[in-house]
Write a protein that holds these residues in place. Structure first.
Motif, PDB file in Angstrom:
ATOM      1  N   SER A 131      10.845  -3.701 -18.507  1.00 59.76           N
ATOM      2  CA  SER A 131      11.557  -3.060 -17.403  1.00 59.76           C
ATOM      3  C   SER A 131      12.521  -4.076 -16.813  1.00 59.76           C
ATOM      4  N   ASP A 132      13.627  -3.608 -16.295  1.00 61.74           N
ATOM      5  CA  ASP A 132      14.625  -4.478 -15.680  1.00 61.74           C
ATOM      6  C   ASP A 132      14.863  -4.033 -14.247  1.00 61.74           C
ATOM      7  N   LEU A 133      14.784  -4.994 -13.325  1.00 61.60           N
ATOM      8  CA  LEU A 133      15.085  -4.739 -11.920  1.00 61.60           C
ATOM      9  C   LEU A 133      16.503  -5.214 -11.675  1.00 61.60           C
ATOM     10  N   MET A 134      17.348  -4.313 -11.170  1.00 60.72           N
ATOM     11  CA  MET A 134      18.736  -4.699 -10.944  1.00 60.72           C
ATOM     12  C   MET A 134      19.278  -4.044  -9.683  1.00 60.72           C
ATOM     13  N   CYS A 135      20.247  -4.703  -9.097  1.00 59.54           N
ATOM     14  CA  CYS A 135      20.928  -4.188  -7.921  1.00 59.54           C
ATOM     15  C   CYS A 135      22.299  -3.708  -8.369  1.00 59.54           C
ATOM     16  N   TRP A 136      22.618  -2.463  -8.042  1.00 54.44           N
ATOM     17  CA  TRP A 136      23.893  -1.882  -8.441  1.00 54.44           C
ATOM     18  C   TRP A 136      24.451  -1.104  -7.262  1.00 54.44           C
TER      19      TRP A 136
END
Length: 138
Positions: free
Chosen positions: A62-67
């Motif tokens: 899983s990838d946690l990202m801010c967009w």
């Protein structure tokens, strides 16, 4: 030997695996490790069929990202491939064209508002190479 330091982009994604992330699918909550410690009971949203897929199949990374100022947890599942249809009942041919994006063998033309808007925008753009340098130097 590496002479430059690694540079991390602020908008880069942080990968998580099952050791750093735990799902409580029935409660629609997730718990993850951060540099500040464990963050528990973070609510997540998904379409109705996605939690069932998360529960049924083993999870991948899983990838946690801010967009755009919002946080997203993008998760992958290892879903087995569906068996091939050895005896199809019908076929569909698609002609990819310039005027119409796609035309089926039945004569149905596939196009959309978004594609047509992009085409209009591209037609309005000036053609040819851009002139180098800022306008003050020309």
């Amino acid at each position: 030997m590496r002479r430059t330091c690694a540079i991390f982009r602020p908008e880069g994604a942080q990968p998580y695996d099952d050791r750093m992330l735990s799902w409580q699918i029935a409660e629609r909550r997730v718990s993850l490790w951060t540099v500040a410690g464990r963050v528990k009971d973070v609510a997540f949203t998904a379409s109705p069929e996605q939690p069932a897929t998360l529960a049924l199949y083993p999870k991948g990374e899983s990838d946690l990202m801010c967009w755009d100022g919002m946080w997203f947890l993008l998760s992958t599942c290892e879903v087995p491939e569906a068996p091939l249809n050895a005896e199809p009942s019908d076929f569909l041919g698609i002609d990819l064209g310039i005027v119409n994006i796609a035309t089926t063998s039945d004569g149905e033309i596939m196009a959309g508002r978004e594609i047509n808007r992009i085409r209009v925008r591209e037609r309005r753009r000036p053609s040819g190479p851009a002139r180098p340098g800022p306008p003050a130097m020309r």
